[in-house]
Design an enzyme around this catalytic site. Structure first.
Site, PDB file in Angstrom:
ATOM      1  N   ASP A 117      88.273  12.078  49.552  1.00  0.00           N
ATOM      2  CA  ASP A 117      88.702  10.621  48.830  1.00  0.00           C
ATOM      3  C   ASP A 117      89.741  11.241  47.877  1.00  0.00           C
ATOM      4  O   ASP A 117      89.758  12.000  47.041  1.00  0.00           O
ATOM      5  CB  ASP A 117      87.267  10.180  48.071  1.00  0.00           C
ATOM      6  CG  ASP A 117      87.826   8.878  47.741  1.00  0.00           C
ATOM      7  OD1 ASP A 117      88.434   7.957  48.167  1.00  0.00           O
ATOM      8  OD2 ASP A 117      87.300   8.594  46.564  1.00  0.00           O
ATOM      9  N   HIS A 124      95.090   1.851  38.967  1.00  0.00           N
ATOM     10  CA  HIS A 124      93.703   2.488  38.806  1.00  0.00           C
ATOM     11  C   HIS A 124      93.702   3.638  37.896  1.00  0.00           C
ATOM     12  O   HIS A 124      92.665   3.560  37.030  1.00  0.00           O
ATOM     13  CB  HIS A 124      93.073   2.735  40.152  1.00  0.00           C
ATOM     14  CG  HIS A 124      91.773   3.361  39.969  1.00  0.00           C
ATOM     15  ND1 HIS A 124      90.738   2.368  39.640  1.00  0.00           N
ATOM     16  CD2 HIS A 124      91.321   4.394  40.459  1.00  0.00           C
ATOM     17  CE1 HIS A 124      89.607   3.292  39.685  1.00  0.00           C
ATOM     18  NE2 HIS A 124      90.001   4.303  40.051  1.00  0.00           N
ATOM     19  N   GLU A 191      84.439   0.563  44.825  1.00  0.00           N
ATOM     20  CA  GLU A 191      85.790   1.009  44.924  1.00  0.00           C
ATOM     21  C   GLU A 191      86.290   0.427  46.296  1.00  0.00           C
ATOM     22  O   GLU A 191      85.782   0.966  47.294  1.00  0.00           O
ATOM     23  CB  GLU A 191      85.826   2.435  44.686  1.00  0.00           C
ATOM     24  CG  GLU A 191      85.520   2.960  43.490  1.00  0.00           C
ATOM     25  CD  GLU A 191      85.631   4.286  43.231  1.00  0.00           C
ATOM     26  OE1 GLU A 191      86.368   5.079  44.192  1.00  0.00           O
ATOM     27  OE2 GLU A 191      85.679   5.059  42.119  1.00  0.00           O
ATOM     28  N   GLU A 193      88.799   0.450  48.743  1.00  0.00           N
ATOM     29  CA  GLU A 193      89.601   1.581  49.282  1.00  0.00           C
ATOM     30  C   GLU A 193      90.130   1.304  51.160  1.00  0.00           C
ATOM     31  O   GLU A 193      89.677   0.249  51.519  1.00  0.00           O
ATOM     32  CB  GLU A 193      88.978   2.577  49.303  1.00  0.00           C
ATOM     33  CG  GLU A 193      88.824   3.215  47.950  1.00  0.00           C
ATOM     34  CD  GLU A 193      88.252   4.724  48.030  1.00  0.00           C
ATOM     35  OE1 GLU A 193      88.688   5.473  48.601  1.00  0.00           O
ATOM     36  OE2 GLU A 193      87.485   5.119  46.848  1.00  0.00           O
ATOM     37  N   ASP A 225      83.840   2.852  48.448  1.00  0.00           N
ATOM     38  CA  ASP A 225      82.957   3.976  48.253  1.00  0.00           C
ATOM     39  C   ASP A 225      82.338   3.602  46.943  1.00  0.00           C
ATOM     40  O   ASP A 225      82.723   3.874  45.580  1.00  0.00           O
ATOM     41  CB  ASP A 225      84.448   5.091  47.865  1.00  0.00           C
ATOM     42  CG  ASP A 225      83.859   6.439  47.563  1.00  0.00           C
ATOM     43  OD1 ASP A 225      82.609   6.722  48.376  1.00  0.00           O
ATOM     44  OD2 ASP A 225      84.394   7.321  46.975  1.00  0.00           O
ATOM     45  N   ARG A 229      78.540   4.866  38.194  1.00  0.00           N
ATOM     46  CA  ARG A 229      79.144   5.130  37.084  1.00  0.00           C
ATOM     47  C   ARG A 229      78.512   6.180  35.990  1.00  0.00           C
ATOM     48  O   ARG A 229      79.072   6.870  35.361  1.00  0.00           O
ATOM     49  CB  ARG A 229      79.920   4.208  36.323  1.00  0.00           C
ATOM     50  CG  ARG A 229      80.580   3.359  37.284  1.00  0.00           C
ATOM     51  CD  ARG A 229      81.996   4.000  37.701  1.00  0.00           C
ATOM     52  NE  ARG A 229      82.934   3.159  38.671  1.00  0.00           N
ATOM     53  CZ  ARG A 229      83.998   3.633  39.385  1.00  0.00           C
ATOM     54  NH1 ARG A 229      84.101   4.955  39.418  1.00  0.00           N
ATOM     55  NH2 ARG A 229      84.711   2.902  39.960  1.00  0.00           N
ATOM     56  N   GLN A 232      77.775   9.587  37.461  1.00  0.00           N
ATOM     57  CA  GLN A 232      79.104  10.353  37.412  1.00  0.00           C
ATOM     58  C   GLN A 232      79.665  10.730  36.145  1.00  0.00           C
ATOM     59  O   GLN A 232      79.993  11.798  35.945  1.00  0.00           O
ATOM     60  CB  GLN A 232      79.998   9.314  38.112  1.00  0.00           C
ATOM     61  CG  GLN A 232      81.548  10.093  38.383  1.00  0.00           C
ATOM     62  CD  GLN A 232      82.293   8.986  38.884  1.00  0.00           C
ATOM     63  OE1 GLN A 232      82.071   7.945  39.044  1.00  0.00           O
ATOM     64  NE2 GLN A 232      83.703   9.458  39.007  1.00  0.00           N
ATOM     65  N   LYS A 245      78.783   9.714  43.654  1.00  0.00           N
ATOM     66  CA  LYS A 245      79.510   9.204  44.771  1.00  0.00           C
ATOM     67  C   LYS A 245      78.980   9.548  46.164  1.00  0.00           C
ATOM     68  O   LYS A 245      79.277   8.752  47.175  1.00  0.00           O
ATOM     69  CB  LYS A 245      80.685   9.833  44.639  1.00  0.00           C
ATOM     70  CG  LYS A 245      81.661   9.612  43.328  1.00  0.00           C
ATOM     71  CD  LYS A 245      82.102   8.082  43.430  1.00  0.00           C
ATOM     72  CE  LYS A 245      83.626   8.212  43.854  1.00  0.00           C
ATOM     73  NZ  LYS A 245      84.193   6.945  43.803  1.00  0.00           N
ATOM     74  N   THR A 249      78.830   5.641  51.532  1.00  0.00           N
ATOM     75  CA  THR A 249      80.360   5.251  51.547  1.00  0.00           C
ATOM     76  C   THR A 249      80.432   4.234  52.858  1.00  0.00           C
ATOM     77  O   THR A 249      80.123   4.627  53.942  1.00  0.00           O
ATOM     78  CB  THR A 249      81.347   6.395  51.802  1.00  0.00           C
ATOM     79  OG1 THR A 249      81.311   7.194  50.742  1.00  0.00           O
ATOM     80  CG2 THR A 249      82.760   5.981  52.029  1.00  0.00           C
ATOM     81  N   GLU A 352      86.966  -1.506  36.352  1.00  0.00           N
ATOM     82  CA  GLU A 352      88.239  -2.055  35.696  1.00  0.00           C
ATOM     83  C   GLU A 352      88.068  -3.492  35.279  1.00  0.00           C
ATOM     84  O   GLU A 352      88.464  -3.920  34.354  1.00  0.00           O
ATOM     85  CB  GLU A 352      89.263  -1.861  36.774  1.00  0.00           C
ATOM     86  CG  GLU A 352      89.792  -0.380  36.813  1.00  0.00           C
ATOM     87  CD  GLU A 352      90.433  -0.112  38.052  1.00  0.00           C
ATOM     88  OE1 GLU A 352      91.658  -0.343  38.007  1.00  0.00           O
ATOM     89  OE2 GLU A 352      89.978  -0.078  39.345  1.00  0.00           O
TER      90      GLU A 352
END
Length: 404
Positions: A117, A124, A191, A193, A225, A229, A232, A245, A249, A352
């Site tokens: 990844d 971002h 996420e 992607e 993905d 948080r 992480q 993570k 996925t 975000e």
């Protein structure tokens, strides 16, 4: 409506023809399918009926044999498929091998080898830097404009669209807490992607140059993905993402071949730093893709993410991934990293969109900072195609279910 009669403007018309793997009701047998409108063509059965030399590659339970066959085979098969679904002389032979999309089960389209990844969106990366390093002179890390930052993920937990995502558990520790606690993540995120799948492998010790990108990469697809948080944040210093993570996925059931996206090629953003020769794409064909990604939570649109803003291209990511001599394998998957544009409405993660929970989203079902159990996240996208058409990318959807 016959499967050949795709409505004008359908993003899954004969200009697209993405590949997937499906099974019929009551059967465990999987085979390669090609999407046309709201139908899926049994590509292996059609190839056998028409005497195609590529029938053995298509009558398989995964795309890997076709991926490994290489660019000449990819072009030949695509050319043949286009003829099969557009030339009237083939209709009588091919029509029995179409199935309504609503009546089949879609599966993970290829066997995933390795998973890498990346972190290729400057918007971002700057947003994340501002959130977690608000006093830093530069929101980007010193290496960001010199190389595509990436990390290895867990290939065994890549799942096809429609698969439920169990809320992960792990250690988490808020800055004011005296010690970590264990339990379900309370800051589950997405996420948005784009993923790329490698077809032709490479030899260990031989880097893959930018110019060989299309010889090795078969196609692309949408990818979510999922990210815990809070897990992480506690674990990622100093070695980066791990349990936050690796739990899931999600990828689309449909892989769009690169040849379907020629009209969507665009130049990447202007480079602000000189690049080392192996990453210098100034003399290469445009390496970006004009993909328009929509993120929905429980059917409500929360973001429109422009992939054309990605600073690092898929070709540069492949070159960097192999420059140390690392080899490619058929089925290798690499993700672009979160796709975020320059405006608030174009951010590809809740981290975000809510500015780390400070600014909740107003949804019809209530406010959201991070995902709640029962939430359904859907990514969809399209790209410009030939003669003003749109090329649709298959959706990727996942529903959050409680930790067991």
């Amino acid at each position: 409506m016959p499967p050949f009669d795709v409505p004008e403007g359908d993003p899954f018309g004969p200009h697209n023809l993405p590949y997937g793997v499906f099974s019929l009701p009551g059967s465990a047998e999987r085979t390669v399918g090609v999407r046309l409108g709201d139908h899926v063509l049994d590509a292996g059965a059609a190839a056998h009926a028409l005497g195609s030399p590529y029938a053995s590659l298509l009558a398989r339970p995964a795309l890997n044999p076709l991926l490994a066959a290489g660019r000449t085979a990819w072009s030949d098969v695509r050319r043949a498929l286009t003829a099969w679904v557009t030339v009237p002389a083939h209709r009588e032979t091919v029509e029995p091998f179409f199935h309504p999309l609503s009546e089949v089960t879609l599966h993970l389209p290829f066997e995933v080898a390795d998973y890498v990844d990346f972190y290729a969106s400057e918007n971002h990366a700057r947003n994340v830097g501002r959130i977690f390093r608000p006093d830093a002179e530069d929101s980007l890390t010193p290496n960001w404009k010199h190389l595509p930052i990436g990390y290895h993920g867990r290939s065994g937990t890549v799942v096809v669209s429609g698969t439920d995502v169990v809320r992960p558990s792990g250690q988490r520790k808020a800055p004011a807490d005296a010690a970590p606690v264990f339990g379900p993540s309370v800051r589950l995120d997405i996420e948005a992607e784009v993923g790329f799948v490698v077809g032709v492998p490479s030899e260990q010790g031989r880097p893959v140059p930018l110019s060989a990108y299309r010889d090795h990469v078969f196609g692309l697809f949408l990818l979510n993905d999922w990210s815990a948080r809070d897990i992480q944040a506690w674990e990622y210093v100093p070695l980066g993402p791990f349990l936050g993570k690796s739990f899931a996925t999600s990828v689309s059931a449909w892989v769009t071949p690169l040849d379907a996206l020629d009209e969507a090629r665009v130049a990447p953003p202007e480079r602000t730093h000189d690049l080392l020769p192996y990453l210098d794409d100034s003399g290469e064909e445009p390496g970006g893709y004009d993909l328009r990604i929509t993120v929905r939570i429980n059917g409500h649109t929360v973001s429109e993410c422009p992939f054309s803003t990605m600073y690092w291209t898929a070709a540069q990511q492949l070159a960097h991934m192999t420059v140390n001599g690392a080899s490619l394998r058929t089925g290798d998957l690499y993700g672009s990293g979160t796709v975020s544009g320059p405006t608030e409405r174009e951010r590809g993660s809740l981290l975000e969109l809510t500015w780390n929970g400070r600014d909740p989203l107003e949804l019809p079902g209530g406010k959201r900072t991070f995902l709640e159990d029962g939430d359904v996240v859907t990514l969809s996208a399209w790209a410009p195609g030939p003669d003003g058409a749109r090329v649709g990318l298959g959706e990727v959807t996942g529903r959050v279910v409680p930790a067991s």
